[in-house]
Write an enzyme that holds these catalytic residues in place. Structure first.
Site, PDB file in Angstrom:
ATOM      1  N   ALA A 297      63.499  34.540  31.177  1.00 59.05           N
ATOM      2  CA  ALA A 297      63.994  35.433  32.212  1.00 59.05           C
ATOM      3  C   ALA A 297      63.002  35.457  33.378  1.00 59.05           C
ATOM      4  O   ALA A 297      61.830  35.105  33.222  1.00 59.05           O
ATOM      5  CB  ALA A 297      64.181  36.838  31.651  1.00 59.05           C
TER       6      ALA A 297
ATOM      7  N   GLY B  73      64.631  33.957  27.209  1.00 64.65           N
ATOM      8  CA  GLY B  73      66.063  33.891  27.492  1.00 64.65           C
ATOM      9  C   GLY B  73      66.610  32.481  27.474  1.00 64.65           C
ATOM     10  O   GLY B  73      67.789  32.272  27.166  1.00 64.65           O
TER      11      GLY B  73
ATOM     12  N   GLU C  24      67.349  31.701  23.948  1.00 65.42           N
ATOM     13  CA  GLU C  24      68.510  32.494  23.536  1.00 65.42           C
ATOM     14  C   GLU C  24      69.813  31.920  24.090  1.00 65.42           C
ATOM     15  O   GLU C  24      70.834  31.896  23.384  1.00 65.42           O
ATOM     16  CB  GLU C  24      68.310  33.935  23.993  1.00 65.42           C
ATOM     17  CG  GLU C  24      67.191  34.636  23.233  1.00 65.42           C
ATOM     18  CD  GLU C  24      66.786  35.956  23.858  1.00 65.42           C
ATOM     19  OE1 GLU C  24      66.930  36.978  23.182  1.00 65.42           O
ATOM     20  OE2 GLU C  24      66.321  35.958  25.019  1.00 65.42           O
TER      21      GLU C  24
ATOM     22  N   GLU D 215      58.438  37.215  23.957  1.00 64.64           N
ATOM     23  CA  GLU D 215      58.614  38.518  24.599  1.00 64.64           C
ATOM     24  C   GLU D 215      57.588  39.567  24.170  1.00 64.64           C
ATOM     25  O   GLU D 215      57.226  40.446  24.968  1.00 64.64           O
ATOM     26  CB  GLU D 215      60.033  39.050  24.306  1.00 64.64           C
ATOM     27  CG  GLU D 215      61.142  38.334  25.060  1.00 64.64           C
ATOM     28  CD  GLU D 215      61.659  37.109  24.337  1.00 64.64           C
ATOM     29  OE1 GLU D 215      62.666  36.548  24.787  1.00 64.64           O
ATOM     30  OE2 GLU D 215      61.039  36.695  23.326  1.00 64.64           O
TER      31      GLU D 215
END
Length: 281
Positions: free
Chosen positions: A86, A131, A134, A154
């Site tokens: 992200a 992300g 993911e 994270e």
């Protein structure tokens, strides 16, 4: 206008879109920040995959189903990164309410990838972190270049995976391995990702990677579109079921295939020793 033409014509700031041989290639293109997922990237991916999920296979005004896209490649621009995660520079200023809206949209996007009626393959070149990992895990399977690396870092930011990592990683690599990767935030290379079952195939470089993914999806495109869609739905739904319930679900889906034109054509072509001419109905 066919759905493939409409999707290919979308004007996007952060995505490159190309349709060739019924295969849509979606390239996340923010190389200056290693293709990091910003709210704009998420919004543009939703503009692409929302219509695909709702319109692929739907009958047009002539009554023919639109199967103008038979598979999707999701990749990142350049050789350094698939998606490095992200966009932290954007996330750091979010309020809890803004973060909730951001992750809700990202999670819904990953669910769209999972429920698309055609296969989605992640072609991972370089970093697939946070992300990015993911997003890749929400695809049907992952092919990776030898230079690829994966991780959920994270916790080092005071966060946890929020786009499905706490859910899908354990489904792919097992509970203990998922816990270790999430709790430590450590990065793994393509070879370890292959050994753990996160990655299906490892290729020597980016060119070989994209060639292999296209070859896989070309094979898909030769099959019955309705059968592939039914298989994808059944495999996903059966994941969370006990064996007896999964078998019942499979039997129901198998039986439903006998009411399709493609089943009649496919079995006739096999008996007559010819290639089937599937209609996607």
């Amino acid at each position: 206008m066919a759905l493939a033409e409409r999707i290919a014509a979308l004007a996007c700031e952060t995505l490159d879109l190309e349709v060739s041989e019924e295969i849509l290639t979606v390239t996340i293109s923010r190389p200056e920040v290693l293709n990091a997922l910003s709210p704009v990237v998420i919004a543009e991916l939703r503009r692409v995959f929302g219509p695909l999920r709702s319109e692929l296979g739907r009958a047009d005004e002539t009554g023919r189903p639109d199967w103008s896209i038979r598979g999707v490649i999701l990749t990142g621009a350049g050789e350094k990164s698939f998606v490095a995660g992200a966009d932290i520079s954007v996330m750091r200023g979010m309020s809890p309410a803004e973060a909730d809206a951001y992750t809700a949209e990202a999670q819904e996007l990953t669910s769209w990838l999972e429920t698309l009626p055609v296969p989605v393959v992640a072609a991972v070149n370089g970093f697939a972190l946070g992300g990015g990992c993911e997003i890749a895990m929400s695809c049907d399977y992952i092919f990776a270049a030898e230079t690829a690396s994966f991780g959920q870092p994270e916790v080092g930011l005071g966060l946890i995976p929020g786009f499905g990592g706490c859910v899908r990683l354990q489904q792919l690599v097992g509970v203990a391995a998922a816990r270790e990767l999430i709790f430590t935030g450590r990065r793994i290379d393509a070879a370890e990702a292959l050994r753990l079952g996160l990655v299906l195939r490892v290729l020597p470089d980016q060119a070989a990677l994209l060639t292999a993914v296209r070859e896989s999806l070309r094979l898909v495109a030769r099959q019955s579109a309705v059968a592939v869609a039914a298989a994808k739905r059944t495999v996903r739904a059966a994941q969370a079921l006990p064996t007896d319930q999964g078998l019942e679900l499979e039997r129901s889906a198998f039986t439903a295939c006998f009411g399709t034109e493609d089943m009649a054509e496919g079995t006739a072509a096999f008996v007559e020793k010819r290639r089937p001419a599937f209609t996607g109905r």
